[in-house]
Design an enzyme around this catalytic site. Structure first.
Site, PDB file in Angstrom:
ATOM      1  N   HIS A  86     -13.216  -4.208  -0.376  1.00 47.25           N
ATOM      2  CA  HIS A  86     -12.776  -3.683  -1.675  1.00 47.25           C
ATOM      3  C   HIS A  86     -13.879  -3.857  -2.718  1.00 47.25           C
ATOM      4  O   HIS A  86     -14.792  -4.663  -2.551  1.00 47.25           O
ATOM      5  CB  HIS A  86     -11.512  -4.404  -2.158  1.00 47.25           C
ATOM      6  CG  HIS A  86     -10.258  -3.896  -1.501  1.00 47.25           C
ATOM      7  ND1 HIS A  86      -9.828  -4.355  -0.281  1.00 47.25           N
ATOM      8  CD2 HIS A  86      -9.356  -2.964  -1.890  1.00 47.25           C
ATOM      9  CE1 HIS A  86      -8.704  -3.737   0.051  1.00 47.25           C
ATOM     10  NE2 HIS A  86      -8.395  -2.887  -0.902  1.00 47.25           N
ATOM     11  N   LYS A  98     -11.947  -6.641  -7.576  1.00 46.50           N
ATOM     12  CA  LYS A  98     -10.634  -7.023  -7.037  1.00 46.50           C
ATOM     13  C   LYS A  98     -10.452  -8.540  -7.140  1.00 46.50           C
ATOM     14  O   LYS A  98     -11.360  -9.308  -6.832  1.00 46.50           O
ATOM     15  CB  LYS A  98     -10.492  -6.563  -5.568  1.00 46.50           C
ATOM     16  CG  LYS A  98      -9.108  -6.867  -5.005  1.00 46.50           C
ATOM     17  CD  LYS A  98      -8.810  -6.090  -3.736  1.00 46.50           C
ATOM     18  CE  LYS A  98      -7.470  -6.441  -3.135  1.00 46.50           C
ATOM     19  NZ  LYS A  98      -6.320  -6.129  -4.008  1.00 46.50           N
ATOM     20  N   ASN A 138       0.837  -1.197   0.000  1.00 46.59           N
ATOM     21  CA  ASN A 138       0.000   0.000   0.000  1.00 46.59           C
ATOM     22  C   ASN A 138       0.875   1.250   0.000  1.00 46.59           C
ATOM     23  O   ASN A 138       1.745   1.393   0.850  1.00 46.59           O
ATOM     24  CB  ASN A 138      -0.927  -0.008   1.216  1.00 46.59           C
ATOM     25  CG  ASN A 138      -2.096   0.926   1.017  1.00 46.59           C
ATOM     26  OD1 ASN A 138      -1.906   2.106   0.761  1.00 46.59           O
ATOM     27  ND2 ASN A 138      -3.306   0.396   1.093  1.00 46.59           N
TER      28      ASN A 138
HETATM   29  P1  NAD Z   1      -6.862  -3.609 -12.850  1.00 43.78           P
HETATM   30  O1  NAD Z   1      -7.382  -4.988 -13.076  1.00 43.78           O
HETATM   31  O2  NAD Z   1      -7.776  -2.443 -13.039  1.00 43.78           O
HETATM   32  O3  NAD Z   1      -5.591  -3.328 -13.789  1.00 43.78           O
HETATM   33  C1  NAD Z   1      -4.579  -4.253 -14.022  1.00 43.78           C
HETATM   34  C2  NAD Z   1      -4.045  -3.997 -15.431  1.00 43.78           C
HETATM   35  O4  NAD Z   1      -2.900  -4.819 -15.629  1.00 43.78           O
HETATM   36  C3  NAD Z   1      -5.057  -4.359 -16.527  1.00 43.78           C
HETATM   37  O5  NAD Z   1      -5.115  -3.335 -17.502  1.00 43.78           O
HETATM   38  C4  NAD Z   1      -4.505  -5.666 -17.112  1.00 43.78           C
HETATM   39  O6  NAD Z   1      -4.806  -5.818 -18.489  1.00 43.78           O
HETATM   40  C5  NAD Z   1      -3.006  -5.466 -16.891  1.00 43.78           C
HETATM   41  N1  NAD Z   1      -2.268  -6.722 -16.836  1.00 43.78           N
HETATM   42  C6  NAD Z   1      -2.627  -7.896 -16.256  1.00 43.78           C
HETATM   43  N2  NAD Z   1      -1.675  -8.826 -16.423  1.00 43.78           N
HETATM   44  C7  NAD Z   1      -0.680  -8.221 -17.122  1.00 43.78           C
HETATM   45  C8  NAD Z   1       0.571  -8.671 -17.613  1.00 43.78           C
HETATM   46  N3  NAD Z   1       0.977  -9.938 -17.430  1.00 43.78           N
HETATM   47  N4  NAD Z   1       1.355  -7.777 -18.279  1.00 43.78           N
HETATM   48  C9  NAD Z   1       0.953  -6.498 -18.482  1.00 43.78           C
HETATM   49  N5  NAD Z   1      -0.243  -6.019 -18.052  1.00 43.78           N
HETATM   50  C10 NAD Z   1      -1.042  -6.884 -17.376  1.00 43.78           C
HETATM   51  O7  NAD Z   1      -6.263  -3.628 -11.376  1.00 43.78           O
HETATM   52  P2  NAD Z   1      -5.892  -2.374 -10.449  1.00 43.78           P
HETATM   53  O8  NAD Z   1      -7.045  -2.068  -9.572  1.00 43.78           O
HETATM   54  O9  NAD Z   1      -5.288  -1.287 -11.274  1.00 43.78           O
HETATM   55  O10 NAD Z   1      -4.788  -3.049  -9.505  1.00 43.78           O
HETATM   56  C11 NAD Z   1      -3.608  -3.576 -10.059  1.00 43.78           C
HETATM   57  C12 NAD Z   1      -2.792  -4.232  -8.938  1.00 43.78           C
HETATM   58  O11 NAD Z   1      -2.368  -3.222  -8.005  1.00 43.78           O
HETATM   59  C13 NAD Z   1      -3.577  -5.257  -8.109  1.00 43.78           C
HETATM   60  O12 NAD Z   1      -2.706  -6.302  -7.745  1.00 43.78           O
HETATM   61  C14 NAD Z   1      -4.011  -4.452  -6.872  1.00 43.78           C
HETATM   62  O13 NAD Z   1      -4.226  -5.266  -5.736  1.00 43.78           O
HETATM   63  C15 NAD Z   1      -2.797  -3.580  -6.698  1.00 43.78           C
HETATM   64  N6  NAD Z   1      -3.009  -2.344  -5.940  1.00 43.78           N
HETATM   65  C16 NAD Z   1      -2.009  -1.961  -5.126  1.00 43.78           C
HETATM   66  C17 NAD Z   1      -2.081  -0.764  -4.447  1.00 43.78           C
HETATM   67  C18 NAD Z   1      -0.911  -0.328  -3.599  1.00 43.78           C
HETATM   68  O14 NAD Z   1      -0.958   0.759  -2.995  1.00 43.78           O
HETATM   69  N7  NAD Z   1       0.158  -1.117  -3.546  1.00 43.78           N
HETATM   70  C19 NAD Z   1      -3.214   0.053  -4.594  1.00 43.78           C
HETATM   71  C20 NAD Z   1      -4.225  -0.362  -5.451  1.00 43.78           C
HETATM   72  C21 NAD Z   1      -4.112  -1.567  -6.132  1.00 43.78           C
END
Ligand code: NAD
Length: 241
Positions: free
Chosen positions: A131, A135, A100
């Site tokens: 969430h 998710k 996060n």
């Molecule tokens: P999302 O599903 O909206 O977006 C993910 C994107 O990644 C999609 O466009 C998908 O096509 C792409 N993708 C998937 N596999 C891929 C690959 N192998 N190569 C390239 N692109 C690929 O998800 P999101 O809500 O944007 O979240 C993404 C990740 O970030 C999740 O794991 C979520 O838990 C995490 N997250 C982390 C934080 C943080 O603060 N660390 C905050 C929010 C979300």
């Protein structure tokens, strides 16, 4: 001032779009927008930021190592093998890997540790996270980090993921962890300390993905020029002791 040059994996996703949305105001150039099916080509990026899916970890780490590019990983839900790929990369390049990126949640991490130490073993520990319906991983990476903090303070391995049926009384040493999914909730986390006659609850609610996006860009600025190693948001915020 030269702008930070970012290659972004997961660019079409919710977090990718949030980062693109603030890039201009944060003086950042997104020079490569990479998503599913694209080759991870980093051009001459200063930092590779990954908010995609756990299954991308190995390809992301390989690409960053090959070009000695610093890495910021926000993706959650990695398997042991995928985590290993990140640890291997961190031997060659600096990597910020954080469940996060919000400042508020990192305050929650610190407060959770403090409260667990103050309240002691007589308080039962439960974590609840909520969430949005889209998710994919559960529990959230943030809930897992909260659980790790509580496990460390209490010196226990025991996690209870949800409850159902005639499960008997709650074990003193267990830490409950529960995932709720629905609607468009950006991310809520509550740590419950339940004692006899009183209860303490620490809650963080995120109302916008911008907070994660700003934290990720702050991590990207910070990681440039650092020695190879695995860092987290506490390092970025100067909170690690
Ligand atoms: P999302 O599903 O909206 O977006 C993910 C994107 O990644 C999609 O466009 C998908 O096509 C792409 N993708 C998937 N596999 C891929 C690959 N192998 N190569 C390239 N692109 C690929 O998800 P999101 O809500 O944007 O979240 C993404 C990740 O970030 C999740 O794991 C979520 O838990 C995490 N997250 C982390 C934080 C943080 O603060 N660390 C905050 C929010 C979300």
């Amino acid at each position: 001032m030269t702008k930070l040059r970012i290659a972004l994996v997961g660019a079409a996703g919710r977090m990718g779009q949030a980062i693109i949305g603030i890039a201009e105001s944060e003086s950042v150039d997104i020079i490569a927008r990479i998503d599913l099916g694209d080759k991870i080509a980093l051009a001459d990026a200063d930092v590779l930021i990954d908010f995609s899916s756990a299954s991308a970890a190995e390809a992301v780490c390989d690409a960053a190592m090959k070009s000695s590019t610093a890495l910021v990983i926000g993706t959650t839900g990695h398997s042991a093998k995928e985590k290993q790929a990140i640890e291997t990369a961190a031997q060659k390049i600096p990597v910020v890997f954080a469940s996060n990126f919000s400042v508020g949640v990192n305050a929650l991490f610190a407060l959770t540790e403090q409260a667990a130490k103050i309240l002691g073993d007589d308080f039962d520990l439960e974590i609840v996270e909520i969430h949005h319906r889209l998710k994919k991983d559960a529990p959230s990476g943030t809930a897992k980090t909260l659980a790790e903090i509580l496990q460390r303070v209490r010196n226990t391995e025991k996690l209870r993921h949800g409850r159902e049926g005639m499960i008997g009384e709650r074990e003193k040493s267990e830490i409950g962890i529960h995932s709720v999914r629905g609607g468009d909730v950006v991310g809520d986390h509550t740590v419950i300390f339940a004692g006899l006659g009183e209860r303490v609850e620490l809650t963080h609610r995120a109302s916008s993905r911008e907070t994660f996006a700003r934290g990720a860009l702050r991590a990207a600025q910070w990681v440039i020029g650092k020695s190879p190693g695995l860092y987290d948001m506490r390092d970025v915020l100067g909170l690690s002791s």
